[in-house]
Scaffold this motif. Structure first.
Motif, PDB file in Angstrom:
ATOM      1  N   HIS A  98       0.763  -1.159   0.112  1.00 49.76           N
ATOM      2  CA  HIS A  98       0.017   0.056  -0.078  1.00 49.76           C
ATOM      3  C   HIS A  98       0.902   1.180  -0.037  1.00 49.76           C
ATOM      4  N   HIS A 100       1.259   5.687   1.218  1.00 55.48           N
ATOM      5  CA  HIS A 100       0.931   6.917   1.789  1.00 55.48           C
ATOM      6  C   HIS A 100       1.340   8.269   1.239  1.00 55.48           C
ATOM      7  N   GLU A 111       6.051   9.034   5.109  1.00 54.67           N
ATOM      8  CA  GLU A 111       5.662   8.772   6.521  1.00 54.67           C
ATOM      9  C   GLU A 111       7.400   8.802   7.346  1.00 54.67           C
ATOM     10  N   HIS A 124       4.803   0.800   1.052  1.00 46.11           N
ATOM     11  CA  HIS A 124       5.019   0.041   2.121  1.00 46.11           C
ATOM     12  C   HIS A 124       4.641  -1.571   1.607  1.00 46.11           C
ATOM     13  N   THR A 205       2.176   2.013  11.394  1.00 48.29           N
ATOM     14  CA  THR A 205       2.006   3.670  11.285  1.00 48.29           C
ATOM     15  C   THR A 205       0.554   4.113  11.355  1.00 48.29           C
TER      16      THR A 205
HETATM   17 ZN   LIG Z   1       2.025   2.037   5.319  1.00 48.60          ZN
END
Ligand SMILES: [Zn+2]
Ligand SMILES: CCCCCOc1ccc(S(N)(=O)=O)cc1
Length: 266
Positions: A98, A100, A111, A124, A205
């Motif tokens: 996935h 961010h 992140e 990630h 996270t």
């Molecule tokens: Zn993540």
């Protein structure tokens, strides 16, 4: 129905990530993620170079893509996709990837940060320790997960990632899921040089923020086009003001506390 579901969007309800500790006290824990990687304080560990990270992916390991309400998620049965070596003491199996990302015209989005600098997005690739029965059993164990983080930077188009992005229009709402009926090897999403990485013990996270992740952050970013960064924001999520474009689905860095980030390179 947990209160976070009542409130819907974990990034936009209440004060967002800074309020997560109210429902998840571990948010203020000793091994939380993400963190800033201060390259003056990382420590080269020759043991990491001596036992190179072995990252194995396969063409047939990605089954479907789902809108999780906070990101897209490409889910895998893990066949032929295993991670070992480097900081890891056992074999970890690939479960999902996935990402961010940030807002239009903003420089934030990743992140982890490097010397205080954000990238526009961060991928990630989540793996679970095969000493446990499955992902669910591993997810809350101190050595349960290993996540490879790959920074996205603006540059040339990445046709491979584009094939995944072509599916975004088919998963317009939270819970929407479609099968991936073509071969996609997540190895395409590794940067050209995946020998150089930082590693430290951290956490999920997002809530429940379990302190179960050995983080492996690739030093070299992956280039994607500016349009591809924008396409991330065409995914949709629920907000207190109704359904809108998904962006700023990242937790900012938290204190490193009593941890040293190791580098696989000098
Ligand atoms: Zn993540
Ligand atoms: C009880 C089930 C919990 C599912 C949550 O799983 C996650 C959450 C975050 C990450 S991340 N952003 O740290 O890679 C990886 C996996």
């Amino acid at each position: 129905m947990s209160s976070s579901k009542k409130r819907g969007n974990i990034y936009l309800s209440g004060a967002g990530p800074s309020a997560w500790h109210e429902e998840y006290p571990v948010a203020k824990g000793k091994r939380q993620s993400p963190v800033d990687i201060n390259t003056n304080k990382t420590k080269f560990d020759p043991k990491l170079a001596a036992d190179p990270l072995t990252i194995r992916f396969s063409d047939s390991c990605c089954q479907s893509i789902v809108n999780t309400g906070i990101s897209f998620q490409v889910t895998s049965n893990g066949a032929g996709c295993e991670l070992s070596g480097g900081p890891l003491d056992s074999t970890y199996q690939f479960a999902q990837f996935h990402a961010h990302w940030g807002a239009y015209l903003k420089t934030t989005g990743s992140e982890h940060t490097v010397d205080g600098v954000s990238y526009p997005a961060e991928l990630h690739l989540v793996h679970w320790n095969t000493k446990y029965d499955d992902f669910k059993d591993a997810v809350d164990k101190p050595d349960g997960l290993a996540v490879i983080a790959v920074f996205f930077k603006r540059g040339k188009e990445h046709p491979g990632f584009g094939k995944i992005q072509d599916l975004f229009s088919k998963i317009p709402a939270k819970g929407a899921k479609v099968n991936i009926d073509f071969e996609f090897n997540p190895g395409l999403l590794m940067p050209p040089d995946s020998e150089n990485y930082w590693t430290y013990l951290g956490s999920l996270t997002t809530p429940p923020l379990y302190e179960s992740v050995t983080w492996i952050v690739m030093k070299e970013p992956l280039e994607v086009s500016v349009e591809q960064i924008a396409i991330l924001r065409t995914l949709l999520w629920e907000t207190p003001n109704g359904v809108s474009q998904m962006y700023n689905n990242f937790r900012p860095p938290v204190p490193l506390r009593d941890r040293v980030i190791r580098a696989s390179f000098g």
